[in-house]
Design a protein around this motif. Structure first.
Motif, short mmCIF file in Angstrom:
data_model
loop_
_atom_site.label_atom_id
_atom_site.label_comp_id
_atom_site.label_asym_id
_atom_site.label_seq_id
_atom_site.Cartn_x
_atom_site.Cartn_y
_atom_site.Cartn_z
N ALA A 782 0.82 -1.21 0.00
CA ALA A 782 0.00 0.00 0.00
C ALA A 782 0.86 1.25 0.00
O ALA A 782 0.45 2.30 -0.52
N GLN A 783 2.05 1.18 0.58
CA GLN A 783 2.95 2.33 0.59
C GLN A 783 3.46 2.63 -0.82
O GLN A 783 3.65 3.79 -1.20
N VAL A 784 3.70 1.56 -1.59
CA VAL A 784 4.18 1.75 -2.96
C VAL A 784 3.07 2.28 -3.84
O VAL A 784 3.25 3.22 -4.63
N ILE A 785 1.88 1.69 -3.69
CA ILE A 785 0.72 2.14 -4.46
C ILE A 785 -0.07 3.09 -3.56
O ILE A 785 -0.85 2.66 -2.71
N ALA A 786 0.17 4.36 -3.70
CA ALA A 786 -0.34 5.34 -2.74
C ALA A 786 -1.85 5.34 -2.62
O ALA A 786 -2.41 5.72 -1.60
N THR A 787 -2.55 4.94 -3.67
CA THR A 787 -4.02 5.00 -3.65
C THR A 787 -4.67 3.70 -3.20
O THR A 787 -5.89 3.61 -3.17
N ASP A 788 -3.85 2.70 -2.83
CA ASP A 788 -4.40 1.40 -2.45
C ASP A 788 -4.72 1.39 -0.96
O ASP A 788 -4.01 0.79 -0.16
N TYR A 789 -5.79 2.10 -0.57
CA TYR A 789 -6.12 2.20 0.84
C TYR A 789 -6.71 0.91 1.38
O TYR A 789 -6.56 0.60 2.57
N LYS A 790 -7.38 0.16 0.56
CA LYS A 790 -7.99 -1.10 1.02
C LYS A 790 -6.93 -2.10 1.43
O LYS A 790 -7.07 -2.79 2.45
N THR A 791 -5.84 -2.19 0.66
CA THR A 791 -4.76 -3.11 1.01
C THR A 791 -4.12 -2.71 2.33
O THR A 791 -3.76 -3.56 3.15
N ARG A 792 -3.96 -1.42 2.56
CA ARG A 792 -3.40 -0.96 3.83
C ARG A 792 -4.29 -1.34 5.00
O ARG A 792 -3.82 -1.77 6.06
N THR A 793 -5.60 -1.20 4.82
CA THR A 793 -6.53 -1.57 5.88
C THR A 793 -6.45 -3.07 6.19
O THR A 793 -6.43 -3.48 7.36
N ILE A 794 -6.38 -3.88 5.14
CA ILE A 794 -6.26 -5.33 5.34
C ILE A 794 -4.94 -5.66 6.04
O ILE A 794 -4.89 -6.50 6.94
N GLY A 795 -3.87 -4.97 5.66
CA GLY A 795 -2.58 -5.22 6.30
C GLY A 795 -2.60 -4.89 7.78
O GLY A 795 -2.04 -5.62 8.61
N LEU A 796 -3.25 -3.78 8.13
CA LEU A 796 -3.35 -3.42 9.55
C LEU A 796 -4.15 -4.45 10.34
O LEU A 796 -3.83 -4.75 11.50
N TRP A 797 -5.22 -4.99 9.73
CA TRP A 797 -5.99 -6.02 10.43
C TRP A 797 -5.18 -7.31 10.58
O TRP A 797 -5.29 -8.00 11.61
N GLU A 798 -4.36 -7.64 9.57
CA GLU A 798 -3.50 -8.82 9.69
C GLU A 798 -2.52 -8.65 10.86
O GLU A 798 -2.32 -9.59 11.64
N ILE A 799 -1.94 -7.47 10.98
CA ILE A 799 -1.02 -7.22 12.09
C ILE A 799 -1.78 -7.30 13.42
O ILE A 799 -1.28 -7.87 14.40
N HIS A 800 -2.96 -6.73 13.47
CA HIS A 800 -3.79 -6.82 14.68
C HIS A 800 -4.08 -8.28 15.01
O HIS A 800 -4.02 -8.68 16.19
N SER A 801 -4.36 -9.10 14.01
CA SER A 801 -4.64 -10.52 14.25
C SER A 801 -3.41 -11.24 14.78
O SER A 801 -3.51 -12.09 15.68
N GLY A 802 -2.24 -10.92 14.23
CA GLY A 802 -1.01 -11.54 14.73
C GLY A 802 -0.75 -11.18 16.18
O GLY A 802 -0.33 -12.03 16.98
#
Length: 919
Positions: A782-802
């Motif tokens: 998501a950092q590389v693709i600046a407009t990919d906000y959905k992927t960033r949200t999914i990544g944050l939930w994955e970290i929260h799950s871990g």
């Protein structure tokens, strides 16, 4: 003078640091120290006082004991020896205490009751404070004068086996040593066997003077399973057999040398009812101190009850027993029963040396030492002692000499007690003046920052500070003069030492200037707000932008909590504050949801379930896109919100109305799980019932149910791969707890062989790392693709799950419901409260902070360091690794705040993602 927002924020932070530093300097006053440090070498001992002439006794007395063995049993509570457990599991030691040649004491250990400060207290005689723990993190070598250093200087050959903390404090002091790791709490067998295996060889030899043994197994058992574990009895029996071996060996050597030896049995600290230590409860500060020697005569029928003494008294007693100088910083007094059987002249000589050392320490640390009652008693005793010596040298053996000697003894003992108490309490004296100045600086900066917040939120904003205006200058000089007068008054009238008073006038004047400038800036900001009518204009322009009840509650509750920390009782019982705030918040949210549903068209509800698209976009965009101009106009809602009854959305109206009450019920149930704080920690709770050996089946069922609930609540936002990893990881958590014998599988018998669960725990760690790696990969994408906000949200939930999976592994099984309820409340608040009622980011952030703090205490934590679960740092480790163990311990302690913070990041990211998808 104009300051940019960045410069203003940096200045506030710098001044806050100065204020906090001044406060901490007053809160942690300088310890009682002698000006003659250990680097000055061995000083010539003071001569014996004598009236009219000089004494012929100018050297230190000869040692009282040929050999000294110190057996320090970590976390040995006084009732483990003097109570019913001692009678049952330590029969030999009990016999020596009740009928043998020994003196028994209950030694009080001052907090913090952790190992390193307690070793310092035992060997230096000083009173370490909480700041000593911080000071010794980077400088483990003990620089203060101590018995070990004095023994080495006197040529004593010392041997040590046990806790490696001694080797860090006293490097190159022992001729032979073998250290064991003190932090690997899962091991309570090998850690003691590594000490005992040296005993037979060392006791047969005679080439040593001091032998120190530090056993850690009892402390490790306490951390694992508490003071009521059956393992405690086995360990006490093991220690009793070791003490019998040492004592019988010393007695056999005494028959050959005809010189008495001394066996010291003691604990560094006690053990709380939960098995930990670090605070000031009676169980943690009360330790046994037993001195065993054939030199202590005991007549038949002589009943000696343990006397209460200070732990610092051992340093002076050991120094006298070894014939070395008393450590210069010692505030302890000689244990008189040790020398009670010696001739009168030796008794007076020993007491004079101890009292003289304490009086010198008093003179160097207390300005008004001449008014101290102990100092006056010492001078009187010294004069009487001189008269007694003169009579003694004249070979006057009349009753007058005996009566005078008894009077001098009582005078010395009274002076010792008073001087020791005065020096010990000096460590606990707060520098109120420094604390007050530091608090004023911090509050001034906070108030100024709050008053300036609307102006400095934007990047290009500038703040006008009228430093050069005439009114400001006049006000500044008046305040500066008043503060300077107060400073002079405090420094000239205070009898105790103040840090700010000891500073040069230029430095103290700088502090007064800083306080004056901040106060003038606050007054200027307030006057400007009144003149400009900022608040009135804002309310007139936006009549619907007033503060709601929830806003006021969040503000007043947060400020009130901060103010409550000024009282020690509120700090000790801080959990009650958070429980009250969270419960009140639930009631306020319930009132808000009811009003949103029942209010008709005549009155608009406070929050809107639906707003027109353009208004919503403008509001969130102005918040999340960081406006760069202070003059950006505030958006106005253009559409009328529908009431809750009209806005069904994805949830029924009754679920929104019931959700605050569901959260309230969950919080009430969690309060019953773990009692915490100082007043209620000893009360029975559900966790004690679950952790008892009779309810292992119920604990197993509750743990399994909690793990299932955790999976159901977390998996909904995970990818298929992460769902599988989460399921296997949670299964591994249960397998780990079953392997170490805390829970049971349905087909498993209760007498199964217990292991350390290393393989099972590492199995879970693999899935934790896998889920965290997946989330990190999505964030980077998501950092590389600046407009990919959905992927960033999914990544944050994955970290929260871990992090949730890691928390499930580290938390004890009876605390797994805390984790499940935390996730349930997060889900309910997100779906049924924050989104339908459209709370803004600030409100949601404060609510996350409140619930994170509350769940810190729901775990059973408190501001008492004894509640830290050290065993969490060694899950899956078969040896001590400092960095992983520290990380796991800290994470296991702050699971609640960390998980609520990670959930906040995901929630804000998801809201931003929805906004961007609508734009």
């Amino acid at each position: 003078m104009r300051l940019g927002s960045g410069a203003f924020a940096a200045s506030c932070v710098a001044i806050e640091v100065i204020g906090v530093a001044i406060f901490i300097r007053g809160f942690f006053p300088a310890p009682v120290r002698s000006s003659a440090g250990p680097e000055h070498g061995v000083e010539t001992p003071a001569p014996e006082p004598m009236a009219g002439a000089s004494s012929n006794w100018t050297k230190l007395p000869s040692p009282l004991f040929n050999k000294v063995v110190i057996v320090l049993i970590d976390a040995l509570r006084d009732d483990f020896v003097f109570g019913s457990k001692g009678v049952k599991y330590m029969p030999y030691t009990t016999y020596l205490v009740e009928k043998g040649a020994s003196h028994s004491f209950v030694a009080e250990a001052k907090p913090p009751t952790v190992t390193m400060p307690r070793i310092k207290a035992l060997m230096t005689g000083s009173v370490p404070g909480f700041v000593d723990v911080i000071r010794n993190l980077n400088s483990p070598v003990l620089l203060e004068d101590n018995v070990i250093r004095q023994g080495k200087a006197a040529g004593k050959r010392m041997i040590f086996y046990g806790d490696e903390t001694w080797l860090k404090l006293f490097p190159k002091h022992f001729v032979e040593y073998d250290g064991t790791t003190s932090f690997f709490v899962s091991d309570y067998i090998e850690v003691d066997n590594n000490v005992t295996r040296h005993l037979d060889k060392v006791l047969q030899r005679g080439d040593w003077d001091v032998l120190i043994l530090h056993y850690l197994g009892l402390d490790h058992i306490g951390h694992i399973s508490g003071p009521n574990s059956p393992l405690i009895g086995h360990k006490l029996s093991e220690m009793d057999s070791i003490l019998m071996k040492i004592h019988t060996s010393l007695l056999s050597k005494e028959r050959e040398t005809l010189s008495p030896s001394l066996l010291v049995v003691c604990g560094d600290h006690g053990m709380s009812e939960t098995g930990s230590h670090g605070a000031s409860s009676t169980e943690e500060v009360s330790t046994p101190l037993i001195l065993i020697s054939s030199a202590f005569e005991r007549k038949p029928g002589d009943v000696r009850h343990p006397k209460h003494v200070q732990q610092t008294d051992l340093a002076a007693t050991l120094a006298i027993g070894l014939g070395v100088p008393i450590p210069k910083d010692s505030v302890g007094s000689l244990l008189f029963p040790v020398i009670e059987g010696r001739p009168m002249r030796e008794q007076l000589r020993f007491l004079h040396l101890n009292t003289l050392q304490l009086s010198k320490l008093l003179q160097e640390n207390i300005p008004s030492y001449e008014k101290d009652p102990g100092f006056e008693q010492f001078k009187m005793a010294e004069r009487l002692h001189g008269n007694w010596v003169k009579l003694h040298l004249e070979e006057n053996h009349s009753d007058i000499l005996l009566g005078l000697g008894t009077k001098v003894l009582r005078q010395y003992l009274g002076a010792l007690k008073t001087l020791s108490l005065s020096l010990s309490t000096q460590v606990a004296h707060y520098d109120i003046y420094s604390m007050a100045v530091g608090t004023v600086v911090v509050l001034e900066v906070l108030i100024l920052f709050l008053l300036s917040t609307p102006h400095v939120l934007c990047r290009k904003a500038e703040l006008d500070v009228p430093l050069l205006s005439p009114v400001f200058s006049l006000l500044f000089y008046m305040i500066f003069l008043v503060l300077s007068a107060i400073h002079v008054l405090v420094c000239t009238s205070s009898e105790s030492s103040c840090y700010l008073c000891s500073l040069p006038w230029l430095a103290a004047g700088g502090v007064m200037v800083l306080v004056s400038v901040l106060l003038c800036a606050i007054l200027s900001a307030l006057i400007r707000m009144v003149i400009d009518g900022t608040l009135l204009k804002k309310r007139a322009a936006h009549p619907g932008s007033g503060w709601s009840e929830v806003d006021l509650l969040l503000l007043l509750g947060t400020v009130g909590h901060v103010l409550s920390l000024g009282a020690s009782s509120f700090v000790e019982e801080e959990h009650q504050t958070w429980y009250f705030l969270v419960n009140t918040l639930c009631l306020a949210l319930s009132q808000e949801t009811c009003r949103s549903y029942f209010v008709g068209d005549d009155c608009e509800p406070q929050h809107y379930f639906q707003v027109e698209e353009q208004g919503c976009s403008d509001i969130l965009a102005s918040t999340l896109l960081d406006s760069t101009s202070y003059n950006t106009p505030e958006p106005v809602r253009t559409g009328k919100g529908a009431s809750l009854s009209e806005a069904q959305g994805s949830c029924k109206w009754w679920t929104v109305l019931a959700s605050p009450w569901l959260v309230l019920i969950c919080c009430r149930l969690l309060r019953s799980l773990n009692q915490t704080g100082v007043q209620g920690a000893h009360r029975p709770d559900l966790s004690h019932w679950l952790t008892s050996s009779d309810h292992k089946v119920q604990l197993s069922g509750l743990a399994a149910l909690s793990l299932i609930v955790i999976f159901m609540l977390v998996q909904k936002g995970c990818s298929p791969v992460s769902k599988a990893a989460l399921a296997l990881g949670l299964l591994g958590v249960f397998c780990y707890r079953a392997a170490i014998g805390i829970v049971l599988f349905p087909w498993q018998s209760d007498n199964k062989v217990i292991s350390k669960g290393i393989i099972e725990a590492r199995f879970v760690y693999v899935f934790v790392l896998g889920i965290l790696f997946t989330g990190t990969k999505d964030l980077l994408k998501a950092q590389v693709i600046a407009t990919d906000y959905k992927t960033r949200t999914i990544g944050l939930w994955e970290i929260h799950s871990g992090l949730v999976l890691l928390a499930a592994l580290l938390l004890r099984p009876h605390n797994l419901p805390v984790l499940a309820f935390s996730l349930l409340i997060q889900t309910v608040m997100t779906k049924f409260i924050w989104k339908p009622l459209r709370h803004d980011a600030a409100e949601i952030t404060v609510m996350h902070y409140w619930f994170g703090q509350a769940f810190f205490y729901f775990q059973g934590n408190s501001n008492n360091i004894a509640t830290i679960d050290i065993s969490a740092g060694f899950v899956g480790l078969d040896t001590y690794l400092e960095v992983p163990a520290t990380f796991l311990t800290v994470f296991g302690t702050y699971v609640g705040p960390v998980l609520w913070a990670s959930h906040l990041m995901h929630f804000l990211s998801s809201e931003a993602s929805k906004l961007m998808s609508d734009l």
